[in-house]
Motif scaffolding. Structure first.
Motif, PDB file in Angstrom:
ATOM      1  N   TYR A   1       0.703  -1.272   0.031  1.00  0.00           N
ATOM      2  CA  TYR A   1       0.044   0.131   0.016  1.00  0.00           C
ATOM      3  C   TYR A   1       0.816   1.216   0.070  1.00  0.00           C
ATOM      4  O   TYR A   1       0.213   2.194  -0.075  1.00  0.00           O
ATOM      5  CB  TYR A   1      -0.986  -0.024   1.032  1.00  0.00           C
TER       6      TYR A   1
ATOM      7  N   THR B   1       0.982   7.500   8.753  1.00  0.00           N
ATOM      8  CA  THR B   1       0.027   6.575   8.586  1.00  0.00           C
ATOM      9  C   THR B   1       0.166   4.979   9.049  1.00  0.00           C
ATOM     10  O   THR B   1      -0.510   4.504   9.930  1.00  0.00           O
ATOM     11  CB  THR B   1      -0.482   6.623   7.098  1.00  0.00           C
ATOM     12  N   PHE B   2       1.398   4.591   8.696  1.00  0.00           N
ATOM     13  CA  PHE B   2       1.900   3.296   9.107  1.00  0.00           C
ATOM     14  C   PHE B   2       2.260   2.986  10.457  1.00  0.00           C
ATOM     15  O   PHE B   2       1.710   2.217  10.974  1.00  0.00           O
ATOM     16  CB  PHE B   2       2.987   2.708   8.134  1.00  0.00           C
TER      17      PHE B   2
ATOM     18  N   ALA C   1      -1.431   2.649  11.804  1.00  0.00           N
ATOM     19  CA  ALA C   1      -1.859   1.551  11.673  1.00  0.00           C
ATOM     20  C   ALA C   1      -1.128   0.564  12.418  1.00  0.00           C
ATOM     21  O   ALA C   1      -1.955  -0.481  13.141  1.00  0.00           O
ATOM     22  CB  ALA C   1      -1.671   1.080  10.298  1.00  0.00           C
TER      23      ALA C   1
ATOM     24  N   LEU D   1      -6.682   1.861   6.040  1.00  0.00           N
ATOM     25  CA  LEU D   1      -5.464   2.754   6.015  1.00  0.00           C
ATOM     26  C   LEU D   1      -5.661   3.968   5.318  1.00  0.00           C
ATOM     27  O   LEU D   1      -5.086   4.948   5.499  1.00  0.00           O
ATOM     28  CB  LEU D   1      -4.480   1.558   4.891  1.00  0.00           C
TER      29      LEU D   1
END
Length: 183
Positions: free
Chosen positions: A30, A55-56, A59, A76
């Motif tokens: 992604y 973001t990761f 997550a 996501l």
């Protein structure tokens, strides 16, 4: 490289023994699409890279809360869009600007971005998209660039399909109007 369906990855993410390896697969799978979605919102390469990492990180940090009710990609994208909105709002507050002024600052950063390698038409198109109101810009980016279905966008943004269709229609009209004024 092994590929997995979203269901298989979600199952592997729930298993403590396979979680780390599965998350590496998620990042590989992604990163590019999320980067470009973020980049279209904030325009600057450095900001987009930072927000992608955030973001990761979020997550990974919240994997235990991912129940699998929505697709992993939807989850996501929702995190990424929230990161973008928080970033833009902080930028607005920090610089005591209206959201429109933030958009113009973003456009200025696009002009001087050494990582932007598009021709003048692409730059004009990005300017037209950047001048859209925030919600229309998000809807347009997800529909036009990511080719998402309205159902998935509705899940990400938590809004009705009818509202999304109207936002997309208005965004397209504003972009067309932008180019008509340039002629």
């Amino acid at each position: 490289m092994e590929t997995y369906t979203e269901e298989e990855i979600a199952e592997r993410l729930r298993n403590p023994r396979t979680r780390r390896k599965a998350f590496e697969q998620v990042v590989k799978q992604y990163s590019e699409s999320l980067y470009w979605q973020i980049r279209r919102m904030v325009l600057a390469h450095e900001d987009a890279n930072d927000l992608l990492q955030n973001t990761f990180y979020k997550a990974w940090d919240n994997l235990d809360y991912f129940r699998g009710d929505a697709q992993l990609s939807t989850w996501l994208y929702r995190i990424a869009l929230n990161e973008c909105l928080n970033f833009l709002n902080k930028k607005k507050v920090r610089q005591h600007l209206s959201i429109d002024d933030v958009d113009y600052k973003l456009l200025d950063s696009l002009e001087g971005d050494p990582y932007f390698d598009g021709d003048d038409t692409q730059k004009q198109f990005q300017k037209a998209v950047a001048q859209l109101p925030e919600k229309q810009r998000m809807v347009f980016n997800l529909k036009y660039f990511q080719e998402m279905k309205y159902e998935q966008i509705a899940e990400i943004l938590g809004t009705s399909i009818g509202s999304l269709k109207a936002s997309y229609h208005h965004a397209v009209k504003k972009i067309e109007s932008f180019f008509e004024q340039k002629d």
